[in-house]
Design an enzyme around this catalytic site. Structure first.
Site, PDB file in Angstrom:
ATOM      1  N   TYR A  48       0.910  -1.174  -0.034  1.00 29.16           N
ATOM      2  CA  TYR A  48      -0.169   0.133  -0.085  1.00 29.16           C
ATOM      3  C   TYR A  48       0.808   1.121   0.118  1.00 29.16           C
ATOM      4  O   TYR A  48       0.636   2.055  -0.795  1.00 29.16           O
ATOM      5  CB  TYR A  48      -0.698  -0.045   1.394  1.00 29.16           C
ATOM      6  CG  TYR A  48      -1.431   1.380   1.828  1.00 29.16           C
ATOM      7  CD1 TYR A  48      -2.534   1.903   1.028  1.00 29.16           C
ATOM      8  CD2 TYR A  48      -0.888   1.938   2.607  1.00 29.16           C
ATOM      9  CE1 TYR A  48      -3.199   2.833   1.637  1.00 29.16           C
ATOM     10  CE2 TYR A  48      -1.432   2.866   3.241  1.00 29.16           C
ATOM     11  CZ  TYR A  48      -2.597   3.706   2.706  1.00 29.16           C
ATOM     12  OH  TYR A  48      -3.268   4.538   3.115  1.00 29.16           O
TER      13      TYR A  48
ATOM     14  N   HIS B  84       2.161   1.761  -3.305  1.00 26.47           N
ATOM     15  CA  HIS B  84       1.419   1.666  -4.517  1.00 26.47           C
ATOM     16  C   HIS B  84       1.531   3.045  -5.244  1.00 26.47           C
ATOM     17  O   HIS B  84       1.157   4.176  -4.404  1.00 26.47           O
ATOM     18  CB  HIS B  84       0.162   1.236  -4.081  1.00 26.47           C
ATOM     19  CG  HIS B  84      -0.711   0.706  -5.201  1.00 26.47           C
ATOM     20  ND1 HIS B  84      -1.346   1.900  -5.962  1.00 26.47           N
ATOM     21  CD2 HIS B  84      -1.082  -0.222  -5.808  1.00 26.47           C
ATOM     22  CE1 HIS B  84      -2.258   1.102  -6.904  1.00 26.47           C
ATOM     23  NE2 HIS B  84      -1.969   0.012  -6.763  1.00 26.47           N
TER      24      HIS B  84
END
Length: 105
Positions: free
Chosen positions: A73, A76
Site C-alpha cells: 500500500y 503503490h
C-alpha cells in the site's frame, strides 16, 4: 496471522477549508478501490471530552491482512500520489500500525 490496522491521526492546517478536507477524505476512501491489500477504510473526528488529543482532529483507519500488505500500500502509485497531496495540507500527523489483540473477559 490476523489483520493489521493502519491508523493515521491528523490535524489539518488552519487555512484548509472543510470543502478541501471533504474532498481529501473521499480520495483517501477511494484508495480501497485501487490498492488491493487495503481491505477497508474508516474515519472520524475527535469527540473526546478528555482533551488529550494533542491537537489531532481526525483519525483514519485502514485494514490490511498482513504487514506486507501495508508495505505494498505504502509504495503503490495511487497511494504515493494521494499521500503527497494529503501530507502537504497537514499541520500534524502520526501513523501507527498494529495487530489487534482480542482479550477474553
Amino acid at each position: 496471522m490476523g489483520e493489521v490496522k493502519h491508523i493515521l491521526l491528523a490535524k489539518f492546517k488552519d487555512e484548509i477549508s472543510q470543502e478541501q478536507i471533504d474532498h481529501l477524505i473521499k480520495g483517501y476512501a477511494n484508495l480501497v478501490n485501487h490498492v488491493e491489500p487495503m481491505k477497508s477504510f474508516r474515519w472520524g473526528k475527535d469527540v473526546s471530552i478528555e482533551n488529550l488529543h494533542q491537537g489531532f482532529t481526525h483519525v483514519f483507519e485502514s485494514t490490511f491482512e498482513t504487514t506486507e500488505g501495508i508495505a505494498t500500500y505504502i509504495s503503490h502509485p495511487a497511494h504515493v500520489e494521494f499521500a503527497n497531496g494529503f501530507l502537504a495540507v497537514l499541520d500534524k500527523v502520526l501513523v501507527i500500525d498494529y495487530k489487534p489483540i482480542v482479550v477474553d473477559p
